[in-house]
Design an enzyme around this catalytic site. Structure first.
Site, short mmCIF file in Angstrom:
data_model
loop_
_atom_site.label_atom_id
_atom_site.label_comp_id
_atom_site.label_asym_id
_atom_site.label_seq_id
_atom_site.Cartn_x
_atom_site.Cartn_y
_atom_site.Cartn_z
N LYS A 193 0.85 -1.35 0.07
CA LYS A 193 0.06 -0.03 0.00
C LYS A 193 0.92 1.35 -0.12
O LYS A 193 1.27 1.71 1.22
CB LYS A 193 -0.83 0.08 1.22
CG LYS A 193 -2.22 1.15 0.97
CD LYS A 193 -2.81 1.76 2.18
CE LYS A 193 -1.92 3.01 2.33
NZ LYS A 193 -2.07 4.02 1.38
N GLY A 246 6.31 4.85 8.42
CA GLY A 246 5.58 6.00 8.51
C GLY A 246 5.84 6.70 9.72
O GLY A 246 6.91 6.39 10.43
N SER A 247 4.79 7.00 10.14
CA SER A 247 4.73 7.94 11.43
C SER A 247 4.76 7.14 12.77
O SER A 247 4.21 6.15 12.33
CB SER A 247 3.64 9.28 11.48
OG SER A 247 2.40 8.45 11.39
N THR A 248 5.33 7.55 13.84
CA THR A 248 5.17 6.88 15.11
C THR A 248 3.68 6.68 15.49
O THR A 248 3.37 5.57 15.83
CB THR A 248 5.82 7.60 16.18
OG1 THR A 248 7.45 7.55 15.83
CG2 THR A 248 5.76 6.86 17.68
N GLU A 249 2.84 7.74 15.38
CA GLU A 249 1.69 7.79 15.62
C GLU A 249 0.82 6.65 14.86
O GLU A 249 0.06 6.02 15.52
CB GLU A 249 1.05 9.19 15.12
CG GLU A 249 -0.41 9.59 15.80
CD GLU A 249 -1.16 10.69 15.20
OE1 GLU A 249 -0.39 11.37 14.55
OE2 GLU A 249 -2.31 10.81 15.36
N GLY A 251 2.31 4.07 13.39
CA GLY A 251 2.90 2.83 14.06
C GLY A 251 2.09 2.21 15.34
O GLY A 251 1.78 1.04 15.37
N GLU A 268 9.18 0.75 10.94
CA GLU A 268 10.13 1.67 10.74
C GLU A 268 9.46 3.17 10.84
O GLU A 268 8.77 3.61 9.90
CB GLU A 268 10.92 1.67 9.32
CG GLU A 268 11.66 0.26 9.30
CD GLU A 268 12.88 0.47 10.16
OE1 GLU A 268 13.18 1.41 10.40
OE2 GLU A 268 13.25 -0.99 10.47
N CYS A 302 13.66 9.87 7.27
CA CYS A 302 13.52 9.44 8.68
C CYS A 302 14.57 9.49 9.52
O CYS A 302 14.49 9.84 10.48
CB CYS A 302 12.69 8.16 8.60
SG CYS A 302 13.94 6.68 7.85
N GLU A 399 9.67 15.67 15.59
CA GLU A 399 10.22 15.26 14.00
C GLU A 399 9.52 16.43 13.39
O GLU A 399 8.16 16.41 13.35
CB GLU A 399 9.73 13.86 13.87
CG GLU A 399 10.30 13.72 12.38
CD GLU A 399 9.93 12.29 11.78
OE1 GLU A 399 8.91 11.76 12.05
OE2 GLU A 399 10.89 11.58 11.53
P1 NAP Z 1 1.83 8.05 7.90
O1 NAP Z 1 0.86 9.01 7.96
O2 NAP Z 1 2.13 7.26 9.02
O3 NAP Z 1 1.56 7.33 6.63
C1 NAP Z 1 2.41 6.24 6.43
C2 NAP Z 1 1.63 5.13 5.48
O4 NAP Z 1 0.71 4.66 6.30
C3 NAP Z 1 0.84 5.66 4.49
O5 NAP Z 1 0.87 4.72 3.19
C4 NAP Z 1 -0.52 6.07 4.98
O6 NAP Z 1 -1.27 6.06 3.77
C5 NAP Z 1 -0.64 4.91 5.94
N1 NAP Z 1 -1.73 4.86 6.81
C6 NAP Z 1 -2.17 6.20 7.25
N2 NAP Z 1 -3.09 6.00 8.36
C7 NAP Z 1 -3.02 4.73 8.44
C8 NAP Z 1 -3.78 3.64 9.38
N3 NAP Z 1 -4.79 4.22 10.27
N4 NAP Z 1 -3.74 2.23 9.12
C9 NAP Z 1 -2.77 1.90 8.24
N5 NAP Z 1 -1.89 2.67 7.39
C10 NAP Z 1 -2.29 4.00 7.43
O7 NAP Z 1 3.27 8.76 7.77
P2 NAP Z 1 3.50 10.15 6.97
O8 NAP Z 1 3.44 11.35 7.59
O9 NAP Z 1 2.88 9.97 5.44
O10 NAP Z 1 5.19 9.71 6.89
C11 NAP Z 1 5.92 10.53 7.51
C12 NAP Z 1 6.70 9.69 8.37
O11 NAP Z 1 7.32 8.43 8.02
C13 NAP Z 1 7.76 10.44 9.36
O12 NAP Z 1 7.45 10.21 10.78
C14 NAP Z 1 9.17 9.68 8.91
O13 NAP Z 1 9.95 9.75 10.05
C15 NAP Z 1 8.50 8.34 8.79
N6 NAP Z 1 9.52 7.55 7.80
C16 NAP Z 1 10.16 6.39 8.68
C17 NAP Z 1 11.08 5.77 7.92
C18 NAP Z 1 11.96 4.65 8.55
O14 NAP Z 1 12.64 3.90 8.03
N7 NAP Z 1 11.98 4.78 9.76
C19 NAP Z 1 11.02 6.01 6.64
C20 NAP Z 1 10.30 7.10 5.82
C21 NAP Z 1 9.34 7.74 6.73
P3 NAP Z 1 -1.86 7.44 3.24
O15 NAP Z 1 -0.83 8.08 2.64
O16 NAP Z 1 -2.87 7.08 2.21
O17 NAP Z 1 -2.47 8.26 4.43
#
Ligand code: NAP
Ligand code: MG
Length: 497
Positions: A193, A246-249, A251, A268, A302, A399
């Protein structure tokens, strides 16, 4: 320098009707509505993709489950899976320019960064293709006795089953392939996804997987909103594992959702990674490393080195060098090779980063360079450095995911270690010093999964990558990721007397 025009293949791809790619078939229906794919350099819409909802999720799960159950991928001879994964890498290589340009248009990143990203995907596929023939366990007969009996005993690895790979937008192809390559090598059937902001390369790569010979149903690309299809994947009781970036929240949300069938979860997540520069470092060499440690991909990485701690004797010199570097960084469209900084992913993200910069100012931090958004078209912000920051400021604790560095002087190593570890995250950390003893001692005490010394952000598929504390669960890459995409089985056979 000339601005690249997208190659014909990119235009042709954008002209096609796009939606989820499930069981080798494009889904036209848009139960979840149409999602506009926006070019963040211009704010204009490139195309729209059909989003799935509950029905598409079930179709993806059924396709993946059927492909796993009949063994069309997991029961292929490992050498055959190796050959196909290698061919998959070749296909990415043959289409590198198209894939890189799609990520530039979709995400905004500079073309050179996108090319590096796609090359990384190729490298990971080649590396993990070799893991297909290394999936063995341990022979234990000589080490144990089965209650006084003569036993033949061993452990073995087998794929987890149906795995959902949920990825963010900041490196769309890379975030996907870092999971997909090892998941496939281990024999799993996958549902990817992508983030709704960046679906393009995932769809093209899904198509190339089929062309490379990965059977239909083994790599399914599911388009939809996170709160809808993402959540449905996390909740689904016929999915065996979720690998999430994705985000910690989000996660934490996924962990709670996984309780339904206790699916395996690896995460991650975010970071607020510290970089420590000691006064014995090569300061000139450190400047570009520290700067690009935070400004690369406009800070949307990240492991970005977003908190800088500088020993007091070299503080002014390093800061002057960083300000000079930042002001010379060209900000603009990723298709112009002169630009080293592209836009942020969206207007929402630009506003979020701008709000942090505003909070930094109002909480008393000093902007030493940058601090503003750029232009009226697209979602650009300046590379920004804050000084005079305090440990309890939001810009130090949270962050930002933008090109914003916060800098603080320190007196000795104890000071620096204490400050560096003062965070709920633990993804990356940088150390700059010429003293090898000091480097090892400090590296030992930093609570982070990845430590870079006199460089920042280098990774290798043979080395585990991941976070301590709230930066995640488990590791990507290395032998660790193969274990994370496998179940271990112990077999004990009592031999007849
Ligand atoms: P996000 O909102 O957590 O989204 C990440 C993914 O999860 C997207 O595909 C999103 O879909 C999906 N998602 C959202 N809500 C969900 C739910 N309730 N259940 C299941 N999946 C859901 O993260 P973001 O803000 O887009 O990305 C930035 C974050 O990613 C930052 O905090 C960054 O540090 C982290 N990150 C970490 C790494 C690592 O390797 N540690 C690498 C890259 C990024 P939609 O896009 O359709 O909402
Ligand atoms: Mg986009």
């Amino acid at each position: 320098m000339t601005v690249h025009q997208p190659i014909a293949a990119v235009g042709a791809f954008l002209d096609r009707p796009l939606g989820s790619l499930i069981d080798g078939t494009w889904l036209g229906e848009a139960e979840g509505g149409m999602i506009d794919v926006v070019d963040p350099a211009t704010g204009s819409t490139l195309t729209s993709v059909a989003a799935g909802s509950a029905r598409a999720v079930q179709q993806a799960v059924d396709a993946a489950r059927a492909s796993f159950a009949d063994g069309r991928w997991c029961n292929l001879p490992p050498e055959e899976r190796r050959r196909i994964l290698w061919r998959f890498a070749d296909m990415l290589s043959e289409n590198l320019e198209e894939l890189a340009q799609l990520d530039v248009l979709d995400n905004g990143m500079p073309l050179a960064f996108a090319q590096w990203e796609i090359n990384g995907c190729i490298d990971w596929l080649r590396h993990f293709s070799g893991e297909t023939t290394r999936l063995f366990g341990r022979h234990a007969s000589a080490a144990i006795s089965g209650g006084g009996h003569d036993v033949h005993a061993y452990s073995s690895m087998q794929p987890v089953g149906v795995v959902a790979l949920i990825v963010p937008w900041n490196a769309p192809a890379g975030n996907m392939m870092i999971k997909l390559a090892p998941a496939l090598a281990a024999g799993n059937s996958c549902i990817v996804k992508p983030a709704e902001d960046t679906p393009l390369t995932a769809l093209r790569i899904g198509e190339l997987a089929l062309e490379a010979g990965i059977p239909a149903g083994v790599v399914n690309i599911l388009i939809g909103h996170g709160h809808d299809v993402g959540q449905a994947l996390a909740d689904h009781v016929d999915i065996d594992k979720v690998s999430f970036t994705g985000s910690t929240e989000t996660g934490k949300h996924i962990v709670r959702a996984s309780a339904g069938n206790l699916k395996r979860v690896t995460l991650e997540l975010g970071g607020k990674s510290p970089v420590i520069v000691f006064d014995d470092a090569d300061i000139e060499a450190a400047i570009s490393q520290v700067a690009m440690g935070i400004f690369a991909n406009s800070g949307q990485i990240c492991f970005a080195g977003s908190r800088l701690y500088v020993q007091r004797g070299v503080y002014d010199r390093l800061m002057a060098g960083l300000v000079d570097f930042a002001t010379r960084l060209k900000v603009g469209s990723g298709l112009d090779p002169a630009n080293l900084l592209g836009p942020l992913i969206s207007g929402k993200q630009r506003d979020r980063v701008s709000a942090y910069m505003e909070r930094g100012r109002s909480q008393g931090a000093e902007v030493v360079t940058g601090g503003n958004s750029v232009g009226t078209q697209g979602f650009f912000v300046e590379p920004t450095i804050f000084a005079n920051v305090a440990r309890d400021m939001d810009i130090v604790r949270e962050e930002i995911f933008g090109p914003v560095l916060v800098a603080t002087p320190f007196d000795d190593a104890e000071d620096a270690i204490r400050a560096a570890n003062d965070t709920r995250y633990g993804l990356g950390a940088g150390i700059f010093s010429r003293d090898v003893n000091k480097v090892h001692r400090v590296a030992r005490r930093l609570n982070a999964g990845n430590i870079w010394v006199n460089c920042y952000g280098i990774t290798h598929p043979a080395l585990p990558f991941g976070g301590f504390k709230e930066s995640g669960w488990g590791r990507e890459m290395g032998s660790e990721v193969m274990a994370a995409f496998s179940e271990t089985k112990s077999v004990l056979i009592k031999l007849a007397e």
